[in-house]
Scaffold this motif. Structure first.
Motif, PDB file in Angstrom:
ATOM      1  N   LEU A  30     104.374  33.201 174.911  1.00 30.61           N
ATOM      2  CA  LEU A  30     104.482  33.166 173.450  1.00 30.61           C
ATOM      3  C   LEU A  30     105.833  33.678 172.980  1.00 30.61           C
ATOM      4  CD1 LEU A  30     100.905  34.413 172.476  1.00 30.61           C
ATOM      5  CD2 LEU A  30     101.781  32.074 172.358  1.00 30.61           C
ATOM      6  N   ILE A  31     106.326  34.716 173.642  1.00 29.05           N
ATOM      7  CA  ILE A  31     107.646  35.255 173.290  1.00 29.05           C
ATOM      8  C   ILE A  31     108.732  34.219 173.524  1.00 29.05           C
ATOM      9  CG2 ILE A  31     109.383  36.972 173.910  1.00 29.05           C
ATOM     10  CD1 ILE A  31     107.092  38.933 174.421  1.00 29.05           C
ATOM     11  N   TRP A  34     108.549  31.677 170.800  1.00 34.04           N
ATOM     12  CA  TRP A  34     109.102  32.235 169.560  1.00 34.04           C
ATOM     13  C   TRP A  34     110.630  32.279 169.606  1.00 34.04           C
ATOM     14  CZ3 TRP A  34     111.893  36.816 168.839  1.00 34.04           C
ATOM     15  CH2 TRP A  34     112.091  37.188 167.506  1.00 34.04           C
ATOM     16  N   SER A  37     111.910  28.782 169.162  1.00 32.97           N
ATOM     17  CA  SER A  37     111.778  28.375 167.764  1.00 32.97           C
ATOM     18  C   SER A  37     112.824  29.058 166.904  1.00 32.97           C
ATOM     19  CB  SER A  37     110.373  28.728 167.256  1.00 32.97           C
ATOM     20  OG  SER A  37     109.389  28.052 168.005  1.00 32.97           O
ATOM     21  N   LEU A  38     113.067  30.337 167.167  1.00 31.12           N
ATOM     22  CA  LEU A  38     114.070  31.075 166.408  1.00 31.12           C
ATOM     23  C   LEU A  38     115.456  30.500 166.635  1.00 31.12           C
ATOM     24  CD1 LEU A  38     114.287  33.527 164.533  1.00 31.12           C
ATOM     25  CD2 LEU A  38     114.748  34.942 166.538  1.00 31.12           C
TER      26      LEU A  38
END
Length: 248
Positions: A30-31, A34, A37-38
């Motif tokens: 998940l990190i 993220w 995506s960032l």
């Protein structure tokens, strides 16, 4: 420790380790998503494909009411509204209020309300007792006289005084003129049904409110409904009491 118990503990421990390992893997996954995506978002911002939202300054936390009162920033809401200091009642038509009070106080001892106030005052009763004695015996304010003292050819001078003052100083006297029309009708029924000072003052009180332009129709209706004008007659009765209670 027996081999069976050892095997059971080892099996449970291995399951816990595997569960923890899976959670760590999911969290890392998940990190990474993220982070990707960032990175993609910043890339689109640089390419001006998306516009970043402006920073918003959060509202300050409201101050406690008691603390705000102590600091003088706010005040407690008013619970009593006094019309004594209402500038709309002051200086509107000079002399009208004082004339009405003097004329009401000049009823004399032949009027039931004034008579009983005077008698009670002479008995050395207090102000409230004397006023109540006069008010409860007089009943509602009567706009017409029905006695042998005042007739068509012998109208009350006090009525003529307030009417003359109003015609000189008031912008409109429509309510007073309506009262005069009522008097004309009643005089056709009986020679002594003339407009008295209470009726004259009451009609002019309406002319004063309506002609000043300072009150709405709703405010005028409320003033009439609560019996505001009765204060004049109570004050006149107070003058009776103060005059007679002091006599030796």
């Amino acid at each position: 420790m027996s081999n069976a118990l050892y095997n059971t503990v080892a099996h449970v421990t291995d399951g816990i380790y595997e569960g923890i390992y899976m959670l760590i893997c999911i969290e890392l996954y998940l990190i990474s998503l993220w982070a990707l995506s960032l990175e993609e978002m910043f890339s689109q911002v640089e390419e001006e494909k998306i516009t970043p939202v402006k920073e918003i300054t959060p509202l300050p936390i409201p101050e406690d009411h008691n603390s705000a009162i102590k600091s003088g920033k706010v005040r407690a809401p008013t619970h009593i509204i006094s019309t004594i200091s209402d500038e709309r009642y002051v200086g509107n038509r000079p002399g009208h209020g004082s004339i009405c009070i003097m004329l009401c106080a000049d009823h004399g001892p032949c009027v039931s309300g004034s008579h009983n106030t005077i008698v009670t005052a002479r008995a050395q009763k207090d102000l409230i007792s004397s006023l109540v004695s006069g008010i409860v015996s007089d009943g509602v304010i009567k706009i017409l006289s029905a006695n042998n003292a005042t007739k068509r050819d012998n109208k009350e001078n006090r009525v003529e005084l307030v009417q003359k003052f109003a015609r000189t100083h008031f912008p409109s006297v429509k309510y007073m003129e309506y009262a005069v029309q009522v008097e004309t009708y009643t005089l056709s029924k009986a020679n002594n049904l003339v407009l008295n000072v209470d009726g004259a003052i009451g009609s002019l009180f309406l002319d004063l409110l309506a002609g000043s332009g300072m009150f709405t129709k709703q405010e005028i209706d409320e003033i009439v409904e609560i019996g505001y004008l009765n204060g004049l007659f109570v004050l006149a009765g107070t003058l009776h009491w103060s005059d007679w209670v002091s006599l030796n």
